[in-house]
Structures are given as structure tokens and as C-alpha cells.
Design an enzyme around this catalytic site. Structure first.
Site, PDB file in Angstrom:
ATOM      1  N   HIS A 205     -60.098 -35.486  23.602  1.00  0.00           N
ATOM      2  CA  HIS A 205     -59.810 -36.890  23.871  1.00  0.00           C
ATOM      3  C   HIS A 205     -59.091 -36.950  25.209  1.00  0.00           C
ATOM      4  CE1 HIS A 205     -58.973 -41.120  23.021  1.00  0.00           C
ATOM      5  NE2 HIS A 205     -57.892 -40.887  23.756  1.00  0.00           N
ATOM      6  N   CYS A 206     -59.602 -37.758  26.119  1.00  0.00           N
ATOM      7  CA  CYS A 206     -59.055 -37.781  27.484  1.00  0.00           C
ATOM      8  C   CYS A 206     -58.342 -39.111  27.712  1.00  0.00           C
ATOM      9  CB  CYS A 206     -60.204 -37.608  28.481  1.00  0.00           C
ATOM     10  SG  CYS A 206     -59.672 -37.714  30.188  1.00  0.00           S
ATOM     11  N   VAL A 207     -57.011 -39.042  27.952  1.00  0.00           N
ATOM     12  CA  VAL A 207     -56.270 -40.291  28.172  1.00  0.00           C
ATOM     13  C   VAL A 207     -56.634 -40.934  29.508  1.00  0.00           C
ATOM     14  CG1 VAL A 207     -54.293 -39.741  26.710  1.00  0.00           C
ATOM     15  CG2 VAL A 207     -54.281 -39.027  29.094  1.00  0.00           C
TER      16      VAL A 207
END
Ligand SMILES: [Zn+2]
Ligand SMILES: [Zn+2]
Length: 437
Positions: free
Chosen positions: A186-188
Site C-alpha cells: 500500500h503506497c501512501v
């Protein structure tokens, strides 16, 4: 001069800290000053501040900070993405108009092509797409992309939130509230999970962001250098190096101090000539272009190794257990293989030996619906790994393993290299598969 120098030092410091924050945790830097600085930044300083805060306000400030940090890193919101795109917008908005009249025509044509790319690829990464997120309508198709390797992924496991069988290589993301196909992470920065369907855009985002930043640094250099050279006389005195009277002229310390003095003076003159909008942004670009390209290099290494970021953590757990001598490698019974491909005698079950193959056959119209449907993936794992708690060869195999493996075939394994990674087709086929999906 003092102001320009302060800007140069500030920009260098911020860039170094960003570099340390990004890369300091990598094992390669563990015993270097970068690893030490990283531990200082993420462990020692926060814990010292926490102790101080507990004494002063009973921990109120750090609790609030922790909540904010948790929200920023673990909630679905676009704050970090807006920060990233805002930084690109402000930097380009300051830089391009300032240097525009100093640039040759070819760059004036190229800039409008390069600057929109980070926005485009951020959008493509952030967009919710049908291929990445698994839902009831596409679940059956998602089950047929990859076989279960029975090392990292086993059939028959259900996602407790989505209430369906987890396809091989998928993982539930609690932030996106969905199971994600070939989950990478998951990439902020893009406020989304990266997996099948958008991972290729993430590679493009890293590449073109790195290229754009490096290009910006180059433009600052070619735009400002004629001005710096033209006004050379004005700065002659600045270059003069005055060592402290008791310094040893043959020492390394003095040599480094002198080099640092010239480097800082050089940057200061550029900032004096170009101001913050041209030279300041250019310096920031010069110091930060390795960040996206460094991350890209790491991602390409994972592509080479045939694993996602999520899987690399699982493999490293196996590596630790193998080093402890508690892992046993078993052979799968031939009759339990499930995919549609003919078994080729020259394939030998080795993923790497098949690197020249790139055939992904199409599925039959109505594949059988069960917990482990056949897949389109060209390989199927021959191996099963299990860890035992007592370090002895496995006695009672769990039913899900007993049904597919020969009990007699389990031998202790000491090297992860002996274990087949069925998701590794060789670098080019791995890359091709990612670009196609
Ligand atoms: Zn789920
Ligand atoms: Zn997610």
C-alpha cells in the site's frame, strides 16, 4: 552571502535526511553512518522526545503526534499525495518561468512533455481499477492468474473481511478495505494499493519522476552557469579558503574541510545568481533525483527476483527459519498438478530455466469452480516447504499438505536457493508479465 549559504546548507540537510529516511533501513546500510543516522532519527530521537514529553505534559504532545502519524500512514486519504504533487507543482511553478528565457528552444519544447508525466502516472496508480481490487464479480477470474506455490500461498484460505477464498499472491489491505491482486504494497504517495493492474504505472511514476527531477537539475545548471561565469570577478574573494591557524595542512580533516568550503561556495554563488526559484529548486533537484531512481532500482531487483514487496518479507522469514535449520523441503505428487500446460520434460520444473518462455495461454471458456482452479501461469510449484517447531523432520503432516506431498520426500534444507520460486520466470518474462498486467 550568508543567506544564500544558509539556503544551500538547509537544502543539503533536508535532502540528506530524506535519503536517510528512505534508505537507512536497508540491510546494506546497517553498519554504515547512514544506518546509524536512520536509527537515530526513527528510534533514539523519538524515544528521547517521548521521555521528555512524558515528564512535561504526561505524553500529550507525542500521543497527538503518534495519532497524526498513524492517520497519515494508515488511513485512506490523499494528504501525502497532495503534498507530493504540491511539491512538484510549486517547484515547477517557481523554476520554469524563472529560467525560461535562459533556455534553448529544444528545452522549451521538451519541458511541456516531461512535467505532466508525474501527474499522469500518479493518477494511473491512484485510480481504483478492476484489475487490482478483487471483488465478487472478478473473483473467479482473479483465482486463475497464479497457482498456489504452497510455500507463501496455500489454497483454501479465506479472507475474513471479504468472505471469499484468497487468490494466490493476493493480500487484504485494511486501508483500501479490499483484497488486492498480486499485492505489492500500500503506497501512501498514491493513496492506493499497488498490485496487478497498476504496479507498472508505479514503475513508470518512479522512472519519470526521477528523470524529471534530474532534468530540472540539469536545466538549472545550463541556465545559470553562463551567469555565474560572467560574474566570476564578483565572487573571487568568496573562494578564498581560510583554515584555522592551528590546523595541520597535511591532515585529511583539513583537506575535507577545504573541499566542503569550495563545494558550499560554489552552491552559494549559484543561489546568489539564480535565487531560490531557480538555483534553490535546482539544488533540491540535484540532491533528490536519486531517491525515486533508487526506489526504482529496488523495485526492479524484486522484479528480477520474481517477488513482490509483500512476498519479499515472506521469503526473508523463510530465510531466517532455514538458517535455524527447522525447514524441510518436500516434493509434490505429480498427479496433484493443476494447470493447463503440458508438462515438458526439458522444463525440469525450474523457473529460471524457463526464462525464454513467454507463452500465457488463454483460458478455456468455463473452468471448473473449486478452491484451486487451474491457472494461466506457465509454471507450477513442485516443492512444499514446512517449518517444524522442534527442528525434527515432520511427523504428522497437516491434511492440506498430506494430500499433495510425499511424506517420505521431506529433507532438511539449508539454502533458499534450493527452493523453487514458481512466480519467477526470469527477469524479462517477469517484467513483460508486469507490463502486460
Ligand atoms: Zn479481503
Ligand atoms: Zn491499500
Amino acid at each position: 552571502m550568508a543567506f544564500a549559504r544558509a539556503i544551500a546548507i538547509f537544502t543539503i540537510t533536508v535532502s540528506l535526511l530524506t535519503f536517510v529516511a528512505f534508505f537507512g533501513r536497508l540491510p546494506a546500510f546497517r553498519n554504515t553512518p547512514i544506518g546509524f543516522l536512520h536509527r537515530l532519527l526513527v528510534l533514539h530521537i523519538p524515544s528521547a522526545l517521548r521521555n521528555l514529553d512524558i515528564k512535561l505534559t504526561n505524553g500529550r504532545i507525542t500521543n497527538g503526534g503518534a495519532r497524526l502519524g498513524h492517520y497519515l500512514m494508515n488511513d485512506k486519504h490523499p494528504v501525502v499525495m497532495i503534498f507530493f504533487l504540491g511539491l512538484v507543482t510549486i517547484s515547477a511553478g517557481l523554476f520554469v518561468p524563472t529560467v525560461w528565457h535562459l533556455l534553448p528552444t529544444r528545452h522549451k519544447l521538451l519541458i511541456p512533455l516531461v512535467v505532466p508525466l508525474p501527474y499522469l502516472f500518479t493518477y494511473l496508480c491512484a485510480r481504483r481499477n478492476n484489475e487490482t481490487m478483487i471483488h465478487e464479480l472478478n473473483h473467479a477470474a482473479q483465482m486463475r492468474h497464479y497457482p498456489y506455490d504452497r510455500i507463501l500461498f496455500f489454497p483454501g484460505q479465506c479472507c475474513s473481511t471479504c468472505k471469499f477464498l484468497k487468490p494466490a499472491r493476493s493480500k487484504h489491505c485494511s486501508i483500501c478495505k479490499s483484497c488486492v491482486s498480486r499485492m505489492d504494497h500500500h503506497c501512501v504517495w498514491v493513496n492506493n494499493c499497488l498490485g496487478r493492474g497498476n504496479y507498472k504505472w508505479f514503475l513508470a511514476l518512479l522512472f519519470f519522476t526521477g528523470v524529471m527531477i534530474a532534468y530540472g537539475a540539469y536545466l538549472a545548471y545550463i541556465a545559470l552557469t553562463p551567469m555565474v561565469e560572467f560574474n566570476y570577478k564578483k565572487y573571487e574573494g568568496w573562494y578564498r579558503y581560510k583554515p584555522s591557524p592551528d590546523a595541520d595542512p597535511t591532515s585529511w580533516g583539513m583537506y575535507l574541510d577545504m573541499k566542503l568550503h569550495y563545494f558550499l561556495t560554489y552552491l552559494t554563488i549559484y543561489i546568489e545568481e539564480g535565487g531560490i526559484s531557480a538555483a534553490g529548486v535546482g539544488l533540491l533537484a540535484l540532491l533528490t533525483w536519486p531517491l525515486p531512481l533508487g526506489l526504482l532500482a529496488y523495485q526492479l531487483y524484486l522484479v528480477y527476483a520474481g517477488m513482490t514487496t509483500n512476498e519479499s518479507a515472506k521469503w526473508s522469514d523463510w530465510r531466517d527459519d532455514i538458517a535455524d535449520g527447522v525447514v524441510f523441503l518436500g516434493q509434490r505428487k505429480e498427479e496433484t498438478f493443476r494447470d493447463y500446460l503440458p508438462r515438458q520434460s526439458n522444463l525440469n520444473g525450474s523457473a529460471r530455466s524457463s526464462s525464454s518462455r513467454s507463452a500465457f495461454p488463454t483460458l478455456p471458456e468455463t473452468p471448473p469452480e473449486d478452491e484451486e482452479p487451474p491457472t494461466t501461469w506457465p509454471l507450477e510449484s513442485k516443492h512444499i516447504l514446512i517449518r517444524t517447531t522442534n527442528g525434527q523432520p515432520p511427523n504428522n503432516l497437516p491434511p492440506r499438505i498430506k494430500s499433495v506431498a510425499d511424506k517420505e520426500s521431506f529433507v532438511r534444507v539449508w539454502d533458499l536457493g534450493a527452493v523453487q520460486n514458481v512466480y519467477d520466470l526470469g527477469f524479462w518474462d517477469n517484467l513483460l508479465n508486469i507490463l502486460k498486467n
